[in-house]
Each structure stands twice: as C-alpha cells, then as structure tokens.
Design an enzyme around this catalytic site. Sequence first.
Site, PDB file in Angstrom:
ATOM      1  N   GLN A  72      22.217  43.191  94.106  1.00 46.95           N
ATOM      2  CA  GLN A  72      20.935  42.657  94.550  1.00 46.95           C
ATOM      3  C   GLN A  72      21.695  41.419  95.097  1.00 46.95           C
ATOM      4  O   GLN A  72      22.768  40.947  94.859  1.00 46.95           O
ATOM      5  CB  GLN A  72      19.916  42.307  93.822  1.00 46.95           C
ATOM      6  CG  GLN A  72      18.802  43.307  93.502  1.00 46.95           C
ATOM      7  CD  GLN A  72      17.597  42.867  92.865  1.00 46.95           C
ATOM      8  OE1 GLN A  72      17.303  43.114  91.797  1.00 46.95           O
ATOM      9  NE2 GLN A  72      16.280  42.889  93.398  1.00 46.95           N
ATOM     10  N   HIS A  73      20.898  40.767  96.213  1.00 47.95           N
ATOM     11  CA  HIS A  73      21.034  39.196  96.724  1.00 47.95           C
ATOM     12  C   HIS A  73      22.459  39.449  97.882  1.00 47.95           C
ATOM     13  O   HIS A  73      22.264  38.956  98.503  1.00 47.95           O
ATOM     14  CB  HIS A  73      20.699  38.564  96.279  1.00 47.95           C
ATOM     15  CG  HIS A  73      19.681  38.348  95.183  1.00 47.95           C
ATOM     16  ND1 HIS A  73      18.768  38.917  95.323  1.00 47.95           N
ATOM     17  CD2 HIS A  73      19.833  38.468  93.932  1.00 47.95           C
ATOM     18  CE1 HIS A  73      17.752  38.411  93.922  1.00 47.95           C
ATOM     19  NE2 HIS A  73      18.737  38.770  93.202  1.00 47.95           N
ATOM     20  N   ASP A 228      19.334  47.158  91.502  1.00 44.76           N
ATOM     21  CA  ASP A 228      20.276  47.681  90.112  1.00 44.76           C
ATOM     22  C   ASP A 228      19.159  46.741  88.910  1.00 44.76           C
ATOM     23  O   ASP A 228      18.977  48.194  88.429  1.00 44.76           O
ATOM     24  CB  ASP A 228      21.415  46.349  89.633  1.00 44.76           C
ATOM     25  CG  ASP A 228      21.338  45.400  89.866  1.00 44.76           C
ATOM     26  OD1 ASP A 228      20.220  44.591  89.946  1.00 44.76           O
ATOM     27  OD2 ASP A 228      21.923  44.808  89.906  1.00 44.76           O
TER      28      ASP A 228
END
Length: 468
Positions: A72-73, A228
């Site tokens: 992520q991110h 995830d």
Amino acid sequence: MTTLVAGIDSSTQSCKVVVCDATTGRVVRTGQAPHPPGTEVHPDHWWDALCSAVSEAGGLEDVAAVSVAGQQHGMVCLDEAGRVVRDALLWNDTRSAPSATALIAELGGPEPWARSVGVVPVASITATKLRWLADHEPEHADDTAAVCLPHDWLTWRLRGSTDIGELITDRSDASGTGYFSAAADEYQVDLLEKAFRGRRPLLPHVLGPAERAGTTPSGAVVGAGAGDNASAALGLHAGPGDAVVSLGTSGVVSAVGDVAPNDPSGLVAGFADATGRHLPLVCTLNGAPVLSATATMLGVDLTEFARLAMSAEPGAGGVTMVPYLAGERSPNLPEATGTLTGLTPGNFTPASIARAAVEGLVSSLVFCREQIESQGVGVDRVLLTGGGAKSAAVRAIAPCLFGGEVVVPADGEHVALGAARQAAWALTGELPAWETPTHTLDGSPTPGVYARYREASRMLAHAHEPSG
C-alpha cells in the site's frame, strides 16, 4: 475441466503468484521472484518480477481470471503518455515525515483528517509523498498527469493498457492514500490538491470488490485487486468479528467491521477491506524481532527461547517488558526504548526474562486490538499469522492475553490467495467459499499480566512526554 484463477502478491520484498482451482481454492502451482531493495523503486522492476514469477508458476495462458494485491501507499507518478515520471516512493520511505506534519497543521490538526478520510497523515501515506514531490521536485510534479498505487499500475500493465484514463483501483488500496474516504466511498479531491500544491492529477477509477477491471490481452478476466492487508483478510476468510493479528517484522492488527473509524490520535487507520466493509488497522514498530533480540541476549536459539518462556509461570514472576526496542508508533513514542520492570533476585532468571518478552510483545498487540474496539468494532476471534506466530511460546501465551477464541490458520501465501479468491469472484460473480483450515489455541486467561503491562507502558509514555 478445472477452471483456474491466479492471485498475485506484489509486496515490498518480492512478487508471489499462486494459481488455484477456482471451485475449491486448491493451489495448483506457484512462482516467486525478488524485488530490488530500497525505499524508491522504478515500477518496471515490479513488472519484471511479476513476469518472472508468472513464468515460474507455469504462465497464465490457461488461467480464466487474475487479480493483483500490492503493497500500500506507494506513489507512482505517470505523465500524459503513461510513462513513469520518477522512481516510485514506497510506504517505508520516510523523507515525507515533515510533509505529514505540515499537512496536519494546514488542515487545523488531526481531527479534520480523521473526519474526512479516516487517516491522519504519516510519512507512509501517499498524500505526504505528493507534498514532498511538489516541494522538492516541482518539475516532476508538473509532469505528473496521473497518480496511482503499485497494485493499480500492475493491474493496468496486465491489461496491456497505455491510456492513463483506464487506471483503476479498489476501495481498500485507495483508503490508504490520504485523499479517499472509505466512509463516503469517494475521493476527497480538495485534500489531493492541498497535498500537491494545487495540482489535480488524474486518479484511478474505484471499482467495487467483485467488479472486473477488464481482461488481459489473452482474454483472462482481471479483478479489481486490493491492498495487501485487505487481500490477506480475504485470503483468511476474515469476516465481521474477526481480527487478523500479523506478527512479522512489525505487528499489524486489523479487524473486519461495518463501522468506519474516526480516530484523531492517528493510531487506528480507517482503511477499507476487499468485500465492501471496513478494515481499521493499527501497526506497531516492534514485532518478531523482539523475540530474536531477547533470545540473542540470553545466548539461546529461538527453540530454546520458547522453551524457557513456557517454563516460567504466567506473569514471569513479576517481570514486565515493554518491548519498544525500535521506538514505537502505537502509541506514538518514536524516541522510546524498551524497559524491564519488577526485577528481584528471585525472578531475574533467563526463563522469566524470556516469558516477559513474549508477554510484552503479545500485550502490545492486545493494546492495538483495544484501540480498534474503541472505534466500535467488535472482535470475537483472533486470527494469529506471520512468522512470529510460529513460536511455540507465542502460541501458548497469546490466548491467555487476548481472551476469546484465538486460532492459527494453516500456512500459506494468504495475500496471494486473497487475490486469487477475488479473481474467482470477478469471474463468477460469487465469492467462493474456499476453506482455510485453522487450529484453535488453548490457554487460561491471565488478565493481571496485561494490566501490569499497561501500567508500565503508561509510565514509559509519561516519561517521554514533552517537558514544559
């Protein structure tokens, strides 16, 4: 004839592929390839690893559907032609920490952020990386026509697309950007523009959990994909009332629920799951390395460490460890260090120290669960996963401190399996009821141990409060 689906887990360290029977979930074949180290990576490396892992898994020519779960991110910037503007900044790149502080102040504190998007900015969040880019590389910011996440970009590449207007994402990954509200199910474009100094790049279209993103050039259905943590929850069959406790390098506690959290402290991140619900999440800095560090200090391997810990009485004879060996983020005490309290000549033994380390580590995760529960999300069952969950001592002590039902799922690539399960959902329109075997852990509740830990951690927090 067996219908096959594939799940792809593109994590920080590697890409893993599982090909499964769409009806039963049985893993037919697998593949894996490493990612380069570092906190900024050109996305082409992810694509190369995906291709290698797919090849090792026997290819996708006979696969009817595929979905991608990803770290992520991460900030992936594309120009108008779909070219990568600069290396992607990953979640673990901390150069944007000052940007996070500035964004919180500019909106009037953490409360407005929590209300708007359920997330208070920290360095890992995409919005803070966009602010860093705008301030430090304005020419790259100006060239950025679209911003997406790692799993978005890989899904786009899988479909053979080059049009940035065809980028897609899902709620779970979008909810970690800092400019998407899982509660409202929409982008907060004003926050995007604030983060990017007035710029408004194209954002991926947000699909629902079972929607199709399109097809691969060979005709396989492509699912929406997921972040995830959401994909792991899907692979573990976590539902309302379940908390997933992952004990790896860090500790991660997330819980599936129908309530969108709003935590101004920033401890509970208001993420979405991969089924249309919410997945509030709390992360610690200190996970399984607490066990290995204590074992090293005692001069034993992890097997002997576990035996020592289990040989001591519950409560470790009065010894309490607060395991903030690397500082801590939940609670937010970056300058803190670990502590041992309650030592006496009678309990200053290897067994007591070993048990105190395990009890302290598990207690730190119980604290995370309490923060999620304080947001109105009920937890009835704990799913204990990750490398640290393989410790016999953790398995013996966890049910004593968590209370309720604590289970250990069978080993497996749960993130990739979640992506495969989503692919089957996109293919058939129904979420398949694949089985995930679990083992229930037994233990007698020892609530006094956690109470003592909380008192010790409060004293430590007080010692690190700013003076004056």
